[in-house]
Write a protein that holds these residues in place. Structure first.
Motif, PDB file in Angstrom:
ATOM      1  N   LYS A   1     -16.187   2.043 -27.035  1.00  0.00           N
ATOM      2  CA  LYS A   1     -16.689   0.714 -27.413  1.00  0.00           C
ATOM      3  C   LYS A   1     -16.013  -0.300 -26.511  1.00  0.00           C
ATOM      4  CE  LYS A   1     -17.426  -1.289 -31.621  1.00  0.00           C
ATOM      5  NZ  LYS A   1     -17.085  -1.642 -32.984  1.00  0.00           N
ATOM      6  N   VAL A   2     -16.828  -1.029 -25.772  1.00  0.00           N
ATOM      7  CA  VAL A   2     -16.263  -1.969 -24.809  1.00  0.00           C
ATOM      8  C   VAL A   2     -17.231  -3.128 -24.679  1.00  0.00           C
ATOM      9  CG1 VAL A   2     -17.418  -0.914 -22.806  1.00  0.00           C
ATOM     10  CG2 VAL A   2     -15.216  -2.052 -22.503  1.00  0.00           C
ATOM     11  N   GLU A   3     -16.784  -4.267 -24.202  1.00  0.00           N
ATOM     12  CA  GLU A   3     -17.745  -5.305 -23.873  1.00  0.00           C
ATOM     13  C   GLU A   3     -17.901  -5.331 -22.365  1.00  0.00           C
ATOM     14  OE1 GLU A   3     -16.842  -9.415 -24.008  1.00  0.00           O
ATOM     15  OE2 GLU A   3     -18.942 -10.003 -24.175  1.00  0.00           O
TER      16      GLU A   3
ATOM     17  N   ILE B   1     -16.797  -1.083 -14.793  1.00  0.00           N
ATOM     18  CA  ILE B   1     -17.240  -1.960 -15.873  1.00  0.00           C
ATOM     19  C   ILE B   1     -16.064  -2.838 -16.278  1.00  0.00           C
ATOM     20  CG2 ILE B   1     -18.040  -2.066 -18.262  1.00  0.00           C
ATOM     21  CD1 ILE B   1     -19.591   0.424 -17.804  1.00  0.00           C
ATOM     22  N   ARG B   2     -16.246  -4.138 -16.123  1.00  0.00           N
ATOM     23  CA  ARG B   2     -15.157  -5.038 -16.460  1.00  0.00           C
ATOM     24  C   ARG B   2     -15.157  -5.282 -17.958  1.00  0.00           C
ATOM     25  NH1 ARG B   2     -13.513  -9.856 -17.859  1.00  0.00           N
ATOM     26  NH2 ARG B   2     -11.391 -10.345 -17.237  1.00  0.00           N
TER      27      ARG B   2
ATOM     28  N   TYR C   1     -11.964  -1.688 -16.699  1.00  0.00           N
ATOM     29  CA  TYR C   1     -10.795  -2.448 -16.243  1.00  0.00           C
ATOM     30  C   TYR C   1     -10.829  -3.878 -16.732  1.00  0.00           C
ATOM     31  CZ  TYR C   1     -13.939  -4.742 -12.958  1.00  0.00           C
ATOM     32  OH  TYR C   1     -14.964  -5.477 -12.424  1.00  0.00           O
ATOM     33  N   MET C   2      -9.655  -4.535 -16.696  1.00  0.00           N
ATOM     34  CA  MET C   2      -9.577  -5.987 -16.933  1.00  0.00           C
ATOM     35  C   MET C   2      -9.546  -6.706 -15.586  1.00  0.00           C
ATOM     36  SD  MET C   2      -7.082  -6.817 -20.083  1.00  0.00           S
ATOM     37  CE  MET C   2      -5.570  -5.940 -19.741  1.00  0.00           C
ATOM     38  N   ASP C   3      -8.708  -6.163 -14.698  1.00  0.00           N
ATOM     39  CA  ASP C   3      -8.649  -6.656 -13.321  1.00  0.00           C
ATOM     40  C   ASP C   3      -8.467  -5.423 -12.440  1.00  0.00           C
ATOM     41  OD1 ASP C   3      -6.792  -8.891 -14.990  1.00  0.00           O
ATOM     42  OD2 ASP C   3      -8.319  -9.677 -13.626  1.00  0.00           O
TER      43      ASP C   3
ATOM     44  N   SER D   1     -10.170 -13.206 -20.956  1.00  0.00           N
ATOM     45  CA  SER D   1     -11.568 -12.761 -21.030  1.00  0.00           C
ATOM     46  C   SER D   1     -11.739 -11.267 -20.800  1.00  0.00           C
ATOM     47  CB  SER D   1     -12.435 -13.500 -19.998  1.00  0.00           C
ATOM     48  OG  SER D   1     -12.272 -14.884 -20.109  1.00  0.00           O
ATOM     49  N   CYS D   2     -10.826 -10.476 -21.360  1.00  0.00           N
ATOM     50  CA  CYS D   2     -10.935  -9.033 -21.161  1.00  0.00           C
ATOM     51  C   CYS D   2     -12.049  -8.421 -22.002  1.00  0.00           C
ATOM     52  CB  CYS D   2      -9.610  -8.342 -21.475  1.00  0.00           C
ATOM     53  SG  CYS D   2      -9.187  -8.320 -23.224  1.00  0.00           S
TER      54      CYS D   2
END
Lengths: 111, 608, 359
Positions: C245-247, C227-228, C201-203, A39-40
């Motif tokens: 561009k990020v979610e 912002i994850r 970041y992702m984690d 879920s990245c």
């Protein structure tokens, strides 16, 4: 919306036990990489359809795993299969096959 | 005498076969779509039929393409096809010598040696017409038998024939091939047993007959052996339409139809049967498939896919796992349009899978001479689109980067997945966008986009890949290129090379900038990078295996860099490549002389 | 015992610590370093997490600890390594030969080549730099400017560049980039008051004891935003600023944002020095392409080849304190080995390891 003295409240909680996880099971069987998503959100970030719609592959995969499949069938139809998500995914999820199998799952399960 | 009971298995088998073929073919042809029927009618009495006959001779009999693949393999296939053809033709001619009747029943020439062993006196002289025929018939029989020996060897030692793996046959194929392999040894035995008594054969049958006579009761064995020969023939004929050997008559029909211009349609139709049933299961395609060879993906090579298609639905894994790279089509000696059949099957599978693109709002764009459509993938390789803009600007082109802010997919990935109806919605959107620019030329960076724009969009403008366009700019001296001594290799993208027939222009462009070395597999034999959007079924490890195969071929002559012409190829090869991977536009952009500006701008400057 | 000699290859933190630890026993050590200075990567950095102490404090201490038993050979590379009885014979590029009882590989890591993540624009857009580039700016004069010379008003950090990424073939986590990003985020906030700092970041892997506190400080004291979401691509605007561009996965919507400077946290990969030694010694690596010791928990410094030892980030990404501890462990193992050469040999691992004399 007017309250007529009492409300039948449906809680917002994900009722994991009663949710329909058959779609998740179908996907885990037919496209195992469905399971390794973390879920990245890179897929959603790069998505061609995501520019115009609410389609978010990360969200839909997450929801399917929880059994929240209410609007997934309609959402999956928005995918252009362009493949940007697959090129971007750091885990190597076979995203395009996930989409196709979501659609096949609904067809196979008669949902 | 001209008849014996033993001819019945052969005769009845032959008639059954003829009837089955006639019914099947008539049914299929009757069911052709009207445009194909027109093509058939128009082509039938033209030179096209002559050309087709020529190809039948070259390929179905002489197996020229097979020979190119491997001489031993070509000889083996040719020996059966040409040998048997010659036996039949020559046998028919020979039978005229002996028969008083003008028109002989079909079994007469086949069992001639039996029928002429009726006590009549025959000349044993070699230098006579009958003698020459006897010699020829023995030569042709030996020809086939050598091929048979090779076929047996091939089952266990296929590598001698240039095949790493050979086809694993289904049960019905094994029945058919067994009967086929029995026919000629039985003919040899029958003719030899008879020749031992009457000496009506030649060097092969006479001598072999004598040998057998020394330890076997040839007189008693002859008649049963003729029965066996006839039964083998009969069984073969009956099993033919239900086995791989259906290709024998069908591929002849296919060659003719191809010359008339008939092509497979998007959806399966009656014509598709001719393509599907023409596959001889020779197995040459198996080695060509990068997935099968390296990733052990079963069922994907055409030999297996078409076999499954013939009897029931092929598996989803073999239908959707295929890269659609088209390499098998280059190997196929029959030239079956396998990619088209694969997509048709995907359309069947995707029938109930919908798409909904009503969210696309109509868009239009500014007018320009040249439209540049980068495509989805190019946005993930920004170096390519930046290079293109630099090239356009240096050349002073009036261009419009129509998908600068993001693309609506060209539609080909949907098309390849069997969702062609949905693809058309995207195509409509993009068509309108392009038409609004009123451009005369559209330049594409991605060969996937290029292919669908050229073949299915139906827009009446010039459609070029950026490698072609840049070459043109160089030729028109709108850009100046520097030559360096860097040694590079070019990777042919599947959709640009085999897919669109563009092999030379990128090379011509590269040679103006660097020293081009060859890869061990290139042009129409190049191997897919592994990134293909044609496959939805394979996983990332299998794609890596394919990439490794390709990189091995590319590094054969030690280039310092790999140049490609597709953003997806670039991204995919970069992962495992020991050297740099660059797009042809990036190479150009780095070597372009930016100080040289195009003439019109120079004039304007002077005027100011 | 004083005739024994150990060759340590690599003059970074691991090599330095191992060399002085071994020399403390009175053993001769030759420390070979291909660059012309000691200190490796750490010496190039400004300040270290979590305490923000100067990097040169660490490398200075380590270099000072080298006693007279250590011969330092900088600007030196190795041409050939052969077995010489029970020992090793090294041929250096100046044709010098060394005989060693034990060999320690401390060849460290290289940073992931961020150009490979083309969609982020390193090497294409001027305002996309790596964390190493930023650290250099810190070391230089602490003046952070974007490519146009302007003081950034907004800075973005992209985590996991070249790590945890199947598309570049590095599936592992590089361990220290998360905490480095937070550290650099704090530093940028300090150096440029009022600058908005974002971490994508992702984690957030804040594994060390004080790392979580640093994370909290970054939010509390400096207002760093987290912002994850993993960036899919970056674009360049006309004015040179970078559009990301990020979610925003926690908000559940795609997000686009303009930053003046985008910093990529490049991960660790096997160093070119390590690869060269792998060639010379015919060693193989695991699927992460780092050197594989006999047993990652029980024999983390041994290779299964008698006399060949490993220390530092050549076997896996590590923080500085882990590297130092690992090097000391390697030194101890080497001493144990040299005091019982011939009678005690390390268990051979199942990993394929070939030496020259097995050919």
């Amino acid at each position: 919306m007017p309250h007529f003295g009492y409300t039948i409240s449906t809680d917002r909680q994900i009722d994991y036990d009663s949710n329909d996880k058959r779609v998740a099971k179908y996907l885990a069987e037919h496209e195992p990489s469905f399971m390794i998503c973390i879920s990245c959100g890179t897929c959603t970030a790069t998505c061609s359809a995501g520019v115009f719609t609410t389609f978010s592959l990360r969200e839909h995969i997450g929801n399917i795993k929880r059994g929240e499949i209410r609007n997934i069938k309609a959402e999956a139809e928005k995918c252009m299969l362009c493949g940007k998500c697959q090129l971007a995914c750091p885990r190597g999820v076979n995203t395009r096959n996930v989409i196709l199998n979501i659609q096949r799952a609904f067809e196979a399960l008669g949902l | 005498m001209t008849f014996d009971l033993f001819v019945l298995p052969f005769f009845l088998g032959l008639i059954t076969l003829m009837v089955i073929l006639a019914v099947k073919y008539a049914g299929w042809i009757k069911g052709f779509q009207p445009s194909d029927k027109d093509l058939l009618r128009q082509g039938l009495f033209t030179r096209k039929s002559l050309d087709a006959t020529g190809e039948v001779l070259m390929e179905s009999l002489l197996h020229r393409k097979m020979f190119r693949r491997n001489a031993l393999l070509g000889y083996m296939h040719m020996s059966f096809a040409l040998g048997w053809f010659l036996l039949i033709v020559c046998g028919n001619l020979e039978s005229r010598i002996y028969s008083k009747v003008h028109l002989n029943p079909p079994y007469y020439p086949i069992f001639l040696k039996y029928f002429i062993s009726d006590g009549r006196v025959l000349s044993h002289e070699l230098m006579s017409i009958p003698g020459v025929f006897r010699l020829l018939m023995d030569i042709f029989l030996l020809f086939i038998l050598t091929g048979l020996v090779l076929a047996l060897i091939k089952r266990t030692s296929s590598h001698w024939f240039g095949l790493r793996k050979t086809t694993r046959h289904s049960f019905s194929d094994r029945v058919a091939i067994t009967t086929l392999w029995l026919i000629f040894p039985l003919r040899l035995l029958a003719e030899s047993f008879t020749a031992a008594q009457y000496h009506h054969g030649s060097f092969l049958t006479n001598n072999f007959g004598d040998l057998l006579n020394s330890f076997l009761p040839v007189k008693q064995l002859a008649y049963p052996t003729w029965w066996a020969y006839s039964i083998a023939l009969g069984c073969f004929f009956i099993s033919l339409p239900y086995s791989r050997f259906m290709h024998i008559p069908t591929e002849v029909m296919l060659i003719f139809f191809r010359h008339y211009g008939i092509k497979p349609a998007l959806h399966f139709n009656h014509y598709s049967n001719f393509e599907i049933q023409s596959c001889p299961k020779c197995g040459v395609c198996i080695d060509s498939c990068p997935l099968h060879t390296n990733a052990n993906e079963d069922g994907i090579p055409p030999a297996y896919f078409l076999r499954a298609l013939k009897i029931n639905q092929p598996e989803i894994s073999s239908t959707y796992g295929c890269l659609l790279c088209g390499r098998c089509g280059e190997y196929c000696p029959v030239g079956i349009n396998i990619n088209a059949l694969r997509v048709s099957q995907r359309i069947r599978y995707a029938k109930n899978l919908n798409g909904s693109f009503t969210y696309l709002k109509p868009a239009d764009s500014q007018v320009a001479e040249v439209a540049y459509f980068a495509g989805c993938m190019t946005h993930l390789t920004p170096s390519i689109k930046i290079s293109m803009e630099k090239i356009f600007n240096t050349a002073g082109i009036d261009y419009n980067f129509i998908d600068r802010d993001g693309s609506v997919c060209c539609g080909r990935p949907l098309w390849m997945a069997g969702k062609e109806k949905q693809a058309r919605e995207l195509m409509e959107h993009n068509k309108k966008l392009i038409e609004s620019t009123k451009c005369k030329t559209i330049v594409l960076s991605c060969p996937i986009c290029l292919k669908i724009f050229r073949e299915d969009y139906g827009i009446n403008i010039e459609i070029l890949h950026h490698s072609q366009y840049i070459l043109r700019l160089a030729e028109e001296k709108k850009i100046d290129l520097k030559k360096t001594d860097v040694q590079v290799v070019f990777h042919d993208p599947c959709e640009l090379g085999r897919g669109s027939g563009i092999f030379e222009e990128p090379r011509q462009l590269i040679r103006q900038m660097a020293n081009l070395v060859s890869a061990s597999e290139e042009r129409n034999m190049s191997i897919c990078c592994g990134g293909s959007l044609g496959s939805t079924g394979i996983n990332c490890y299998q794609r890596d295996e394919v990439s490794m195969l390709t990189l091995e071929a590319l590094m054969a002559n030690n280039p310092q860099a790999v140049i490609t012409a597709c953003p997806l190829c670039k991204k995919t090869l970069q992962k495992g490549s020991p050297v740099e991977v660059r797009d042809i536009s990036e190479l150009t952009s780095s070597l372009i002389d930016t100080k040289k500006i195009s003439m019109p701008e120079l004039v304007n400057q002077e005027e100011n | 015992m004083s005739e024994k000699k150990v060759v340590v290859i690599g003059g970074g933190v691991a090599g330095l610590e191992a060399a002085s630890s071994i020399a403390a026993f009175g053993v001769e050590v030759a420390l070979i370093e291909k660059d012309d200075h000691l200190g490796g990567h750490v010496d190039q950095w400004d300040r270290l997490f979590p305490s923000r102490r100067p990097a040169k404090e660490i490398t200075g201490y380590l270099i000072e600890r080298l006693n007279e038993k250590v011969t330092v050979l900088t600007g030196t590379e190795i041409q050939k390594i052969e077995r010489f009885g029970k020992n090793w014979k090294l041929t250096l590029n100046d044709s010098q030969t060394l005989i060693a009882d034990a060999l320690l590989l401390a060849t460290g890591f290289d940073l992931f080549e961020a150009r490979k993540k083309e969609e982020y624009g390193y090497g294409i857009y001027d305002n996309v730099i790596t964390s190493a580039d930023l650290e250099k700016k810190f070391s230089l004069d602490g003046k952070i400017r974007n490519a146009q010379g302007k003081v950034p008003e907004r800075v973005g950090f992209v985590h996991c560049v070249g790590s945890r990424d199947e598309k570049v073939g590095n599936l592992y986590c590089s361990r220290v980039c998360c905490v480095t990003a937070v550290k650099q985020a704090v530093e940028v906030s300090e150096m440029i008051p009022g600058c908005e700092v974002f971490c994508f970041y992702m984690d957030l892997r804040m594994f060390g004891l004080d790392f979580e506190a640093l994370y909290k400080e970054s939010q509390e004291k400096w207002g760093v935003h987290f912002i994850r979401g993993r960036l899919s691509e970056a674009f360049e605007n006309q004015d040179g600023s970078v559009l990301v561009k990020v979610e925003d996965t926690l908000a559940g919507r795609p997000l686009k944002m303009k930053v003046d400077l985008l910093i990529l946290m490049s991960g660790m990969v096997t160093s070119s020095g390590t690869k060269k030694l792998m060639d010379l010694l015919q060693l193989e690596t695991d699927e992460n392409s780092f050197l594989q010791p006999s047993d990652r928990q029980l024999q983390a410094n041994e290779t299964g080849i008698p006399g060949l030892f490993l220390a530092g980030t050549c076997t896996s990404p590590k923080s500085i304190d882990e590297t130092i501890a690992d090097s000391r462990a390697a030194a101890l193992r080497i001493m144990e080995y040299m005091n019982s050469v011939g009678s005690q040999q390390s268990a051979v691992s199942s990993q394929l390891l070939k030496t020259n004399d097995n050919k």
